[in-house]
Design an enzyme around this catalytic site. Structure first.
Site, mmCIF file in Angstrom:
data_model
loop_
_atom_site.group_PDB
_atom_site.id
_atom_site.type_symbol
_atom_site.label_atom_id
_atom_site.label_comp_id
_atom_site.label_asym_id
_atom_site.label_seq_id
_atom_site.Cartn_x
_atom_site.Cartn_y
_atom_site.Cartn_z
ATOM 1 N N ASP A 1 7.782 -2.892 5.155
ATOM 2 C CA ASP A 1 6.609 -2.875 4.271
ATOM 3 C C ASP A 1 6.440 -1.497 3.628
ATOM 4 O O ASP A 1 6.771 -0.481 4.230
ATOM 5 C CB ASP A 1 5.361 -3.234 5.098
ATOM 6 N N ASN B 1 4.981 -14.133 -0.693
ATOM 7 C CA ASN B 1 5.482 -13.217 -1.729
ATOM 8 C C ASN B 1 5.862 -13.932 -3.034
ATOM 9 O O ASN B 1 6.054 -13.287 -4.058
ATOM 10 C CB ASN B 1 6.690 -12.411 -1.237
HETATM 11 C C1 FPP Z 1 7.754 -5.054 1.124
HETATM 12 O O1 FPP Z 1 7.127 -4.032 0.429
HETATM 13 C C2 FPP Z 1 9.013 -5.584 0.533
HETATM 14 C C3 FPP Z 1 9.175 -6.795 -0.139
HETATM 15 C C4 FPP Z 1 8.080 -7.715 -0.374
HETATM 16 C C5 FPP Z 1 10.446 -7.340 -0.675
HETATM 17 C C6 FPP Z 1 11.642 -6.545 -0.956
HETATM 18 C C7 FPP Z 1 12.525 -6.151 0.180
HETATM 19 C C8 FPP Z 1 13.657 -5.474 -0.035
HETATM 20 C C9 FPP Z 1 14.027 -5.146 -1.429
HETATM 21 C C10 FPP Z 1 14.566 -5.022 1.043
HETATM 22 C C11 FPP Z 1 15.576 -6.078 1.458
HETATM 23 C C12 FPP Z 1 16.775 -6.222 0.648
HETATM 24 C C13 FPP Z 1 17.732 -7.185 0.780
HETATM 25 C C14 FPP Z 1 18.906 -7.215 -0.131
HETATM 26 C C15 FPP Z 1 17.659 -8.230 1.808
HETATM 27 P P1 FPP Z 1 5.806 -4.333 -0.432
HETATM 28 O O2 FPP Z 1 6.220 -4.635 -1.820
HETATM 29 O O3 FPP Z 1 4.989 -5.394 0.243
HETATM 30 O O4 FPP Z 1 5.088 -2.952 -0.378
HETATM 31 P P2 FPP Z 1 3.511 -2.652 -0.401
HETATM 32 O O5 FPP Z 1 2.988 -3.017 0.962
HETATM 33 O O6 FPP Z 1 3.478 -1.183 -0.652
HETATM 34 O O7 FPP Z 1 2.903 -3.466 -1.514
#
Ligand code: FPP
Length: 242
Positions: free
Chosen positions: A19, A67
């Site tokens: 996260d 998401n």
């Molecule tokens: C969380 O941070 C991450 C995500 C919702 C999705 C993306 C994940 C990756 C890109 C890493 C994995 C990669 C692969 C190829 C499997 P957030 O966007 O929820 O952050 P925030 O809490 O600051 O909003």
């Protein structure tokens, strides 16, 4: 390993809630997907550390069923990142998945994913299916409640077909119908980004997991912090309710 800073028991299986990508991007005035790009690089780095320490099973929360409500542009950019990464695994034999012999699997409601992303995922799964040294589960289109609901549906089908008796259903049999079938439940779940909750991640399998919450955002998660979480895990006494 000579330079392994961890002496003693290393978890066999860990889960990671990655996260904080967007918050880190915002801090640097960047678009959200720049944070996700950094997140992909961090995951590769963390997998290096896991192989160095001998952590065999890693399950990461990459994209939840919730998401899917992300803004359209961000959603598309995340899907593009997933597809690119899966195709690299499928086509580039120099990718770390091949170097470390990592079996890669997607867990979740894959039918919710765009066709090209699902197909790329399946190619990566196919290209790594014979590996047994390490196991990487990518929870994508994943929800813990959805995983349990889907398992219930499969169990109900088996009962309906007369292949399973209601009295024979127990935790062990039930767990065979979960997506994570074959992966040991995580000994430790780490969440970056400062929040103290599981957010629908591995609800069944987290029953006895140790939990570690880290303030660093996922792209800034450091090896030093990882080692300190693992050392803390080694100090905790695990009693399994006894
Ligand atoms: C969380 O941070 C991450 C995500 C919702 C999705 C993306 C994940 C990756 C890109 C890493 C994995 C990669 C692969 C190829 C499997 P957030 O966007 O929820 O952050 P925030 O809490 O600051 O909003």
């Amino acid at each position: 390993m000579a330079d392994n800073p961890l002496r003693g028991h290393v978890p066999l299986s860990i889960g990671i809630i990655m996260d904080g990508n967007r918050r880190l991007a915002r801090r640097f005035n960047l678009k959200p997907w720049k944070g996700h790009e950094m997140g992909v690089k961090k995951l590769e780095e963390v997998l290096d550390w896991c192989s160095e320490f001998g952590i065999k099973y890693v399950t990461v929360y990459a994209f939840s069923t919730e998401n899917f409500n992300r803004p359209r542009r961000e959603f598309k950019m995340i899907m593009k990142l997933f597809k690119e990464e899966f195709l690299k695994i499928a086509n580039n034999l120099k990718h770390k998945a091949h170097l470390y012999k990592v079996r890669v699997r997607g867990i979740g409601r894959r039918e919710m994913l765009p066709d090209d992303v699902r197909e790329a995922m399946e190619k990566a799964e196919e290209a790594t299916k014979s590996y047994k040294d390490y196991f990487l589960n990518l929870a994508i289109a994943y929800g813990g409640q959805q995983e349990i609901t889907d398992a219930c549906r499969k169990v109900a089908e088996m009962v309906k077909k007369g292949r399973l008796k209601p009295d024979d259903i127990n935790e062990k049999i039930f767990s065979h119908f979960l997506y994570l079938n074959g992966t040991p439940s995580p000994d430790l779940i780490i969440r970056t980004g400062g929040e103290h909750r599981l957010s629908n991640f591995l609800l069944w399998h987290s029953a006895y997991s140790e939990l570690a919450f880290v303030d660093e955002m996922w792209p800034e998660f450091s090896k030093e912090t990882f080692v300190s979480v693992l050392k803390d895990f080694q100090r905790r006494q695990r009693r399994f309710g006894r």
